[in-house]
Design an enzyme around this catalytic site. Structure first.
Site, mmCIF file in Angstrom:
data_model
loop_
_atom_site.group_PDB
_atom_site.id
_atom_site.type_symbol
_atom_site.label_atom_id
_atom_site.label_comp_id
_atom_site.label_asym_id
_atom_site.label_seq_id
_atom_site.Cartn_x
_atom_site.Cartn_y
_atom_site.Cartn_z
ATOM 1 C CG HIS A 102 -31.723 53.754 -0.663
ATOM 2 N ND1 HIS A 102 -31.048 52.553 -0.597
ATOM 3 C CD2 HIS A 102 -32.303 53.795 -1.877
ATOM 4 C CE1 HIS A 102 -31.215 51.897 -1.727
ATOM 5 N NE2 HIS A 102 -31.981 52.628 -2.523
ATOM 6 C CB ILE A 106 -3.442 49.531 20.502
ATOM 7 C CG1 ILE A 106 -4.251 50.446 19.594
ATOM 8 C CG2 ILE A 106 -3.731 48.060 20.237
ATOM 9 C CD1 ILE A 106 -5.740 50.475 19.874
ATOM 10 C CE LYS A 161 -6.317 49.692 11.577
ATOM 11 N NZ LYS A 161 -6.977 49.962 12.806
ATOM 12 C CB CYS A 184 -6.974 55.384 12.545
ATOM 13 S SG CYS A 184 -6.505 55.113 14.248
ATOM 14 C CG ASN A 215 -9.048 52.783 9.587
ATOM 15 O OD1 ASN A 215 -10.169 52.538 10.039
ATOM 16 N ND2 ASN A 215 -7.964 52.761 10.350
ATOM 17 N NE ARG A 258 -15.348 56.085 10.718
ATOM 18 C CZ ARG A 258 -16.637 56.147 11.042
ATOM 19 N NH1 ARG A 258 -17.484 55.354 10.439
ATOM 20 N NH2 ARG A 258 -17.061 56.981 11.964
ATOM 21 N NE ARG A 300 -10.964 44.653 11.959
ATOM 22 C CZ ARG A 300 -11.745 43.599 11.816
ATOM 23 N NH1 ARG A 300 -11.721 42.644 12.720
ATOM 24 N NH2 ARG A 300 -12.548 43.489 10.804
ATOM 25 C CG ASP A 326 6.241 52.737 25.944
ATOM 26 O OD1 ASP A 326 5.113 52.540 25.452
ATOM 27 O OD2 ASP A 326 6.996 53.670 25.582
HETATM 28 N N1 SAJ Z 1 -15.240 61.985 10.761
HETATM 29 C C1 SAJ Z 1 -15.963 62.792 9.905
HETATM 30 N N2 SAJ Z 1 -17.224 62.398 9.552
HETATM 31 C C2 SAJ Z 1 -17.776 61.234 10.024
HETATM 32 C C3 SAJ Z 1 -17.023 60.414 10.873
HETATM 33 C C4 SAJ Z 1 -15.749 60.820 11.222
HETATM 34 O O1 SAJ Z 1 -15.500 63.835 9.460
HETATM 35 O O2 SAJ Z 1 -18.922 60.971 9.673
HETATM 36 C C5 SAJ Z 1 -13.892 62.382 11.177
HETATM 37 C C6 SAJ Z 1 -13.756 62.517 12.699
HETATM 38 O O3 SAJ Z 1 -14.187 63.774 13.145
HETATM 39 C C7 SAJ Z 1 -12.282 62.289 12.870
HETATM 40 C C8 SAJ Z 1 -11.936 61.283 11.774
HETATM 41 O O4 SAJ Z 1 -13.007 61.347 10.846
HETATM 42 O O5 SAJ Z 1 -11.550 63.481 12.643
HETATM 43 C C9 SAJ Z 1 -11.769 59.861 12.243
HETATM 44 O O6 SAJ Z 1 -12.743 59.519 13.234
HETATM 45 P P1 SAJ Z 1 -13.485 58.103 13.265
HETATM 46 O O7 SAJ Z 1 -14.405 58.078 14.409
HETATM 47 O O8 SAJ Z 1 -14.052 57.834 11.935
HETATM 48 O O9 SAJ Z 1 -12.337 57.045 13.410
HETATM 49 P P2 SAJ Z 1 -11.101 56.829 14.438
HETATM 50 O O10 SAJ Z 1 -9.875 57.319 13.738
HETATM 51 O O11 SAJ Z 1 -11.362 57.345 15.786
HETATM 52 O O12 SAJ Z 1 -11.093 55.226 14.530
HETATM 53 C C10 SAJ Z 1 -11.014 54.477 13.322
HETATM 54 C C11 SAJ Z 1 -12.059 53.334 13.379
HETATM 55 N N3 SAJ Z 1 -12.152 52.711 12.079
HETATM 56 C C12 SAJ Z 1 -13.349 52.532 11.478
HETATM 57 O O13 SAJ Z 1 -14.385 52.900 11.981
HETATM 58 C C13 SAJ Z 1 -13.314 51.840 10.161
HETATM 59 C C14 SAJ Z 1 -11.631 52.321 14.441
HETATM 60 O O14 SAJ Z 1 -12.495 51.194 14.407
HETATM 61 C C15 SAJ Z 1 -10.189 51.864 14.181
HETATM 62 O O15 SAJ Z 1 -9.757 50.937 15.185
HETATM 63 C C16 SAJ Z 1 -9.309 53.071 14.256
HETATM 64 O O16 SAJ Z 1 -9.701 53.962 13.207
HETATM 65 C C17 SAJ Z 1 -7.859 52.651 14.083
HETATM 66 O O17 SAJ Z 1 -7.146 52.532 15.103
HETATM 67 O O18 SAJ Z 1 -7.462 52.355 12.951
#
Ligand code: SAJ
Length: 425
Positions: A243, A14, A205, A259, A209, A212, A153, A33
């Site tokens: 849906h 970042i 923030k 994250c 996450n 998700r 994000r 750094d």
């Molecule tokens: N994953 C699944 N199923 C899915 C989506 C993802 O199993 O349907 C897994 C991925 O394979 C991975 C993990 O989840 O192992 C995370 O991947 P990701 O693409 O969901 O997220 P990150 O960690 O790469 O990035 C997230 C993002 N947050 C959201 O989408 C809410 C990003 O916007 C944030 O900036 C980032 O975290 C962060 O730095 O916090």
């Protein structure tokens, strides 16, 4: 507020793109750094991280002098803290990098300066941790200097675009601080900039996450239910998502990265009495690697001396980041059960795998194996010619944990294919 000089503490995934973005927009940026390897790489024109487009971007601003990197903090109009907040012990947030960065700012802090924390942190970190450290300068937070929290994000793989286009939340410890933060980020942010309190921004923030993570946990649970009831979870999710108010994410081998698999713990740590669902979701997602290993055992029987070709080690498709990757966890577990694992990770061919060995190409990974285990849906794997796959390998057994290949097509070619979330083994 006017910003001529900005310091960014922490030049990782970042901090470095953010520093380059400010520098690209004409601000004099001092990147700091503590890791000599990071500074050495940057000064030699290399990057210590992989992010599309970032190398040229960084080159440009280092060469024109707008970004200068050091291992010390320089006096500036604004200081941005973008250091990691890893775990220690039992999933507790390690704020030592944040604290050290704040301490490093103290001697340089002047009246009228702005300090922004970007690192994902437990709720109330800005107020309870940063204020007392920064006030060691003798200046009063919110009066003599301004202080805000603004979480990053951006999605790895799309950082440069999302830094500019995403909506940005700036939480101030008072409204002047939030406004100053807005003035700072509007230098390059084209998305909406929303101002609020520091605690709200901290929660936003972690909420994003966590939401998700819980969504992925329910997808993983649906995949187990589908297996029980003889349903293809991928088809069921596709139909359910038609849906208008449903958007179920994908099941998979687990949740990795720095994250989604980390941030929900900040809530659990801060309020264990209020986070039953969040904790359960974490436990479901963290149990996925064991679930996959168990499936492999059901297919191959005792794993002692069995050969397994693992395709993909990254924490998600098309990135080179292996942090908290469930695939590594799976490789370790398989190896400990006696299997010989050969892994192919096109984004990190030279990864130092503790258990198992790395293959330098797909053919070497699968040529002599008992099972092909697909753990990451890299485009390179998705686009593979399945006839070629058949010709490259001696095995006809595949376990696909990410629904990457077409089952009937593989079956026509003589493969025996098992998929996560499709049938109980
Ligand atoms: N994953 C699944 N199923 C899915 C989506 C993802 O199993 O349907 C897994 C991925 O394979 C991975 C993990 O989840 O192992 C995370 O991947 P990701 O693409 O969901 O997220 P990150 O960690 O790469 O990035 C997230 C993002 N947050 C959201 O989408 C809410 C990003 O916007 C944030 O900036 C980032 O975290 C962060 O730095 O916090």
């Amino acid at each position: 507020m006017n910003f001529e000089k900005i310091s960014i503490l922490g030049l990782g995934y970042i901090g470095l793109p953010t520093a380059s973005m400010f520098a690209y927009h004409g601000v004099q940026v001092y990147g700091m750094d503590v890791n000599p390897k990071v500074l050495e790489a940057l000064n030699q024109g290399r990057l210590h991280i992989h992010e599309p487009g970032l190398l040229e971007f960084v080159h440009n601003v280092i060469n024109n002098g707008k970004l200068v990197v050091n291992d010390f903090v320089c006096p500036s109009d604004a200081f941005i803290i973008a250091v990691p907040t890893p775990f220690y012990g039992e999933k507790l947030a390690d704020l030592s990098y944040v604290k050290n960065a704040a301490e490093a700012i103290v001697p340089h802090l002047k009246k009228g300066n702005l300090v922004v924390l970007e690192s994902t942190s437990p709720p109330l970190t800005t107020q309870n941790i940063l204020v007392p450290i920064l006030e060691k300068s003798g200046l009063k937070a919110g009066e003599d200097f301004l202080l805000a929290y603004s979480p990053e994000r951006v999605l790895p793989g799309q950082i440069l675009r999302e830094l500019v286009e995403n909506a940005r939340v700036i939480g101030g410890i008072n409204s002047e601080s939030a406004q100053a933060g807005k003035d700072l980020y509007k230098i390059f942010v084209k998305g909406e900039i929303i101002t609020t309190t520091a605690a709200t921004a901290e929660m936003v923030k972690i909420m994003e996450n966590t939401y998700r993570d819980v969504n992925i946990a329910i997808a993983n649970e649906f995949s187990r239910l589908s297996e029980r009831f003889g349903v293809d979870v991928w088809e069921a999710i596709k139909i359910a998502n038609l849906h208008p108010r449903v958007n179920i994410l994908n099941p998979g081998p687990g949740v990795g990265g720095h994250c989604i698999s980390v941030d929900p713990w900040f809530f659990v740590e801060s309020a264990p009495d209020l986070t039953k669902l969040i904790l359960a979701a974490r436990q479901v997602n963290d149990s996925q690697p064991d679930f996959v290993v168990n499936q492999v055992e059901k297919i191959l029987g005792n794993l002692q001396n069995k050969k397994i070709a693992v395709l993909g080690l990254a924490y998600k498709p098309d990135v080179d980041d292996l942090r908290e990757s469930p695939a590594i966890d799976i490789v370790t577990k398989l190896s400990k059960l006696g299997a010989f694992v050969t892994a192919f990770e096109p984004f990190k061919l030279d990864f130092d795998l503790k258990y198992g060995q790395m293959a330098q190409n797909l053919g070497d990974a699968i040529k002599e194996t008992d099972l092909i285990l697909v753990l990451v849906a890299h485009s390179e794997f998705k686009n593979i010619d399945l006839v070629k796959l058949k010709n490259l390998s001696n095995t006809n057994v595949i376990y696909d944990a990410v629904n990457i290949w077409d089952k009937p097509k593989l079956e026509d070619l003589g493969f025996q294919i098992f998929k996560l979330g499709v049938s109980e083994l």
